[in-house]
Design a protein around this motif. Sequence first.
Motif, short mmCIF file in Angstrom:
data_model
loop_
_atom_site.label_atom_id
_atom_site.label_comp_id
_atom_site.label_asym_id
_atom_site.label_seq_id
_atom_site.Cartn_x
_atom_site.Cartn_y
_atom_site.Cartn_z
N GLN A 23 0.83 -1.21 0.00
CA GLN A 23 0.00 0.00 0.00
C GLN A 23 0.86 1.26 0.00
O GLN A 23 0.55 2.23 -0.69
N VAL A 24 1.94 1.24 0.79
CA VAL A 24 2.84 2.40 0.83
C VAL A 24 3.53 2.59 -0.51
O VAL A 24 3.66 3.73 -1.01
N ARG A 25 3.95 1.49 -1.11
CA ARG A 25 4.62 1.60 -2.41
C ARG A 25 3.65 2.06 -3.51
O ARG A 25 4.04 2.78 -4.43
N ARG A 40 -7.29 2.98 10.26
CA ARG A 40 -8.14 2.67 11.41
C ARG A 40 -9.10 3.83 11.65
O ARG A 40 -8.67 4.99 11.80
N PRO A 41 -10.42 3.58 11.68
CA PRO A 41 -11.39 4.67 11.86
C PRO A 41 -11.12 5.48 13.12
O PRO A 41 -10.73 4.93 14.16
N GLY A 42 -11.33 6.80 13.04
CA GLY A 42 -11.07 7.67 14.18
C GLY A 42 -11.89 7.34 15.40
O GLY A 42 -11.44 7.52 16.54
N TRP A 43 -13.11 6.80 15.19
CA TRP A 43 -13.97 6.50 16.35
C TRP A 43 -13.46 5.29 17.14
O TRP A 43 -13.89 5.08 18.28
N LEU A 44 -12.53 4.51 16.56
CA LEU A 44 -12.00 3.35 17.28
C LEU A 44 -10.93 3.72 18.29
O LEU A 44 -10.60 2.93 19.16
N ILE A 60 -3.95 3.90 4.91
CA ILE A 60 -3.21 2.65 4.78
C ILE A 60 -3.85 1.65 5.74
O ILE A 60 -3.77 1.81 6.96
N MET A 61 -4.49 0.66 5.19
CA MET A 61 -5.25 -0.29 6.02
C MET A 61 -4.31 -1.29 6.70
O MET A 61 -3.42 -1.86 6.05
#
Length: 462
Positions: A23-25, A40-44, A60-61
């Motif tokens: 993903q970074v590449r 990561r969702p902000g609410w987590l 980036i998951m």
Amino acid sequence: MFLTYVIEYVYTLQHQLNCYLLQVREWKNEGSKRYMCTGRPGWLTVSLRVGKYKKIHKNIMINLMDVLEVDNERQVVRVEPLVTMGQLTAHLNPMGWTIPVVPELDDLTVGGLIMGTGIESSSHIYGLFQHTCVAYELVLADGSLVRCSPTENSELFYAVPWSCGTLGFLVAAEIKMIPAKKYIKIHYEPVRGLQKICEKFTEESKKKENSFVEGLVYSLDEAVIMTGVLTDEAEQNKINRIGNYYKPWFFKHVEKYLKADRTGIEYIPSRHYYHRHTRSIFWELQDIIPFGNNPVFRYLFGWMVPPKISLLKLTQGEAIRKLYEQHHVVQDMLVPMKSLEKSIQTFHVDLNVYPLWLCPFILPNNPGMVHPKGDEAELYVDIGAYGEPKTKQFEARASMRQMEKFVRSVHGFQMLYADCYMTREEFWDMFDGSLYHKLREQMNCKDAFPEVYDKICKAARH
């Protein structure tokens, strides 16, 4: 069968890491047009701050949430960044291990505690959470995987804490372990008079024989100072399994010693102690469920609480969020122990929020964003204020800027999970950015990640 499981597990971990690198590449091949951040969702997150940057940055998951290795010889545990404190203690305690600093809430993650910070009542011996880590593994802006430690890429190792993910993506960390014991023997001592509170707290914080030191300040001149030691032996009639769902909230239990004006000794099972404030989210739950500590509610419904902070954030409307922001504070200020009395007085005048949480920690003179003013390690204290300010003149922005100004004046630091109102100049007056900025330049981070100030401060946030 077992060997097949191990091979599959290792393959899965390698696959997840490869996906991360890919993903970074891909971002780099697309022209590096947007900043990157974790998906990561902000609410987590446990932080009450709402990070709007998630909507405009390249997400980036990641799904790195495993305990990777327990090395009994080196006394080190290697974990991924989304491993929580509740998960880690549940994994290590049955094996006879724990980590030196176990920050309070179950859902706090290793990644958040490294990229931000973490503290516990053992920090007067071991320092902040970052000071118990011996190595980090990161994916950098160029897509490379790098390991850093005090002897390998040392500048990066010391720059990572407090950087809030603006130097690279954490993919693993190695943390020291210490032998666990069954119980914590706790001594409760009520103290009255601000000067006496500060003197007693400072005195106990300097004693290395105390495994744990904590203070709960219930008013300007009333507090309970708690000290604890690890032990495998306990007087059966003094065991208190405070973590059971039907038990009183810990801060209310402690307050009984103050009201009765008596000292006391208890033996709390270790894991119950490590997460003693979790059930009441320190004392925040009393504002959400005012009757939550009622014995009837505890026995019938105590197993249902606390609600996940992530759930509260997910279901919170914008109007409620703004109201909460204006009339509620959640702040941790780290100040030199020598400034404790003056600091409590300032908290009283500007906020008037009680209880206040006092947690001592030793701050070594390491490179990085946070270190003492002098050349030697110094004893600091975290003052935590969580609740509704009772001072009549409270106004969120003005009052917090006043607090931040005071903290800077005593060479203190503000935890970055909370709302921060400083200007860029004020922020870098509080924190030492010399190493941080040097590495951002060297590692070409400026096109990959926002500066930490732009990511967390309200004056700069999108």
